[in-house]
Motif scaffolding. Structure first.
Motif, short mmCIF file in Angstrom:
data_model
loop_
_atom_site.label_atom_id
_atom_site.label_comp_id
_atom_site.label_asym_id
_atom_site.label_seq_id
_atom_site.Cartn_x
_atom_site.Cartn_y
_atom_site.Cartn_z
N LYS A 1 -31.10 -25.26 33.50
CA LYS A 1 -29.66 -25.48 33.46
C LYS A 1 -29.14 -25.41 32.03
O LYS A 1 -29.73 -25.98 31.12
N PRO A 2 -28.02 -24.73 31.84
CA PRO A 2 -27.41 -24.71 30.50
C PRO A 2 -26.66 -26.01 30.24
O PRO A 2 -26.21 -26.68 31.18
N THR A 3 -26.54 -26.37 28.98
CA THR A 3 -25.72 -27.51 28.56
C THR A 3 -24.63 -26.97 27.64
O THR A 3 -24.62 -25.78 27.31
N LEU A 4 -23.75 -27.82 27.19
CA LEU A 4 -22.69 -27.38 26.29
C LEU A 4 -23.24 -26.95 24.93
O LEU A 4 -22.59 -26.18 24.22
N THR A 5 -24.43 -27.42 24.57
CA THR A 5 -24.99 -27.09 23.26
C THR A 5 -26.16 -26.12 23.32
O THR A 5 -26.53 -25.54 22.31
N ASN A 6 -26.79 -25.95 24.49
CA ASN A 6 -27.97 -25.11 24.59
C ASN A 6 -27.96 -24.32 25.90
O ASN A 6 -27.97 -24.91 26.97
N GLN B 1 -11.16 -24.52 25.05
CA GLN B 1 -12.28 -23.69 24.61
C GLN B 1 -13.53 -24.52 24.32
O GLN B 1 -14.64 -24.08 24.57
N GLU B 2 -13.36 -25.73 23.81
CA GLU B 2 -14.53 -26.55 23.47
C GLU B 2 -15.18 -27.20 24.69
O GLU B 2 -16.26 -27.76 24.59
N HIS B 3 -14.56 -27.10 25.85
CA HIS B 3 -15.12 -27.69 27.07
C HIS B 3 -15.80 -26.69 27.99
O HIS B 3 -16.21 -27.05 29.10
N ILE B 4 -15.93 -25.42 27.54
CA ILE B 4 -16.59 -24.42 28.37
C ILE B 4 -17.32 -23.41 27.47
O ILE B 4 -16.78 -22.98 26.46
N VAL B 5 -18.54 -23.09 27.85
CA VAL B 5 -19.34 -22.10 27.13
C VAL B 5 -20.02 -21.18 28.15
O VAL B 5 -20.28 -21.59 29.28
N ALA B 6 -20.30 -19.94 27.71
CA ALA B 6 -20.91 -18.97 28.63
C ALA B 6 -21.79 -18.00 27.84
O ALA B 6 -21.56 -17.77 26.65
N SER C 1 -26.65 -16.32 21.73
CA SER C 1 -26.01 -17.63 21.54
C SER C 1 -24.65 -17.62 22.22
O SER C 1 -24.10 -16.55 22.53
N TYR C 2 -24.11 -18.81 22.41
CA TYR C 2 -22.79 -18.93 23.01
C TYR C 2 -21.72 -18.25 22.15
O TYR C 2 -20.68 -17.84 22.64
N ASN C 3 -21.96 -18.15 20.84
CA ASN C 3 -20.96 -17.59 19.94
C ASN C 3 -20.89 -16.07 19.97
O ASN C 3 -19.94 -15.49 19.44
N ASP C 4 -21.88 -15.41 20.55
CA ASP C 4 -21.85 -13.95 20.63
C ASP C 4 -20.62 -13.50 21.43
O ASP C 4 -20.30 -14.09 22.47
N HIS C 5 -19.96 -12.48 20.95
CA HIS C 5 -18.80 -11.86 21.59
C HIS C 5 -17.60 -12.80 21.74
O HIS C 5 -16.78 -12.62 22.64
#
Length: 193
Positions: free
Chosen positions: A148-153, A133-138, A91-95
């Protein structure tokens, strides 16, 4: 006797001002869109450089703390990581939180080194792109579909090799969204060695 008028009437002046204002507004809009495109390109290049740097670090530390030839595989495949890559995230929240072990200060095992590198990378991404931070995920995940990734998935299917996926929204501006779409993204495959 009629007196000849010299100069322009107020109506003619107002029409000329309206035409000039419309032209100026059109030029402003074109310049604004060019500026947004330039910003988007700079951010995409920055994200690509950051992803490439992470991948180089992953491959440079490929055999870090390996005890035998079986653990010398891409992404630190070893018993320390239960047969999975120590870099594989779900998930995006890892690390996102700082690891308990700082690998810059002490020697780390494979899993700790991977967690430290991923945390450092994710911590630096918003600063590199000048985004909140809320405008970028990796994420670094296994994916052979390359959706393609989205901000939520992140759209990782858990199959195939490792990929780096990043999704971002420039500033949350509706004009940017209309111009570039809801999500800007980057997908980089981690080469197998």
């Amino acid at each position: 006797m009629l007196v000849k008028q010299r100069g322009f009437s107020i109506l003619e002046v107002m029409i000329a001002v309206t035409i000039l204002a419309s032209l100026g507004l059109g030029i402003y809009k074109l310049q604004f869109e060019a500026l947004l495109s330039s910003q988007q390109l700079i951010i995409k290049q920055t994200m690509l450089q950051s992803s490439t740097t992470l991948i180089q670090q992953m491959l440079a530390n490929l055999n870090y703390a390996s005890s035998d030839n079986d653990s010398m595989q891409v992404g630190f495949e070893s018993s320390v990581c239960q047969g999975n890559s120590c870099y594989q995230e779900y998930s995006y929240n890892d690390h996102m939180n700082e690891p308990s072990v700082n690998c810059q200060l002490i020697a780390c095992n494979q899993a700790q080194q991977a967690a430290w590198l991923l945390y450092q990378w994710k911590f630096q991404l918003p600063q590199l792109a000048n985004l909140s931070q809320e405008h970028i995920v990796a994420i670094v995940c296994r994916d052979n579909s390359l959706l393609k990734p989205t901000l939520t998935n992140p759209n990782c299917n858990g199959l195939g090799g490792l990929v780096v996926k990043i999704a971002w929204l420039l500033r949350g501006n509706s004009q940017e969204t209309n111009l570039f779409g809801e999500t800007n993204n980057l997908i980089v495959e981690v080469p197998q060695r």
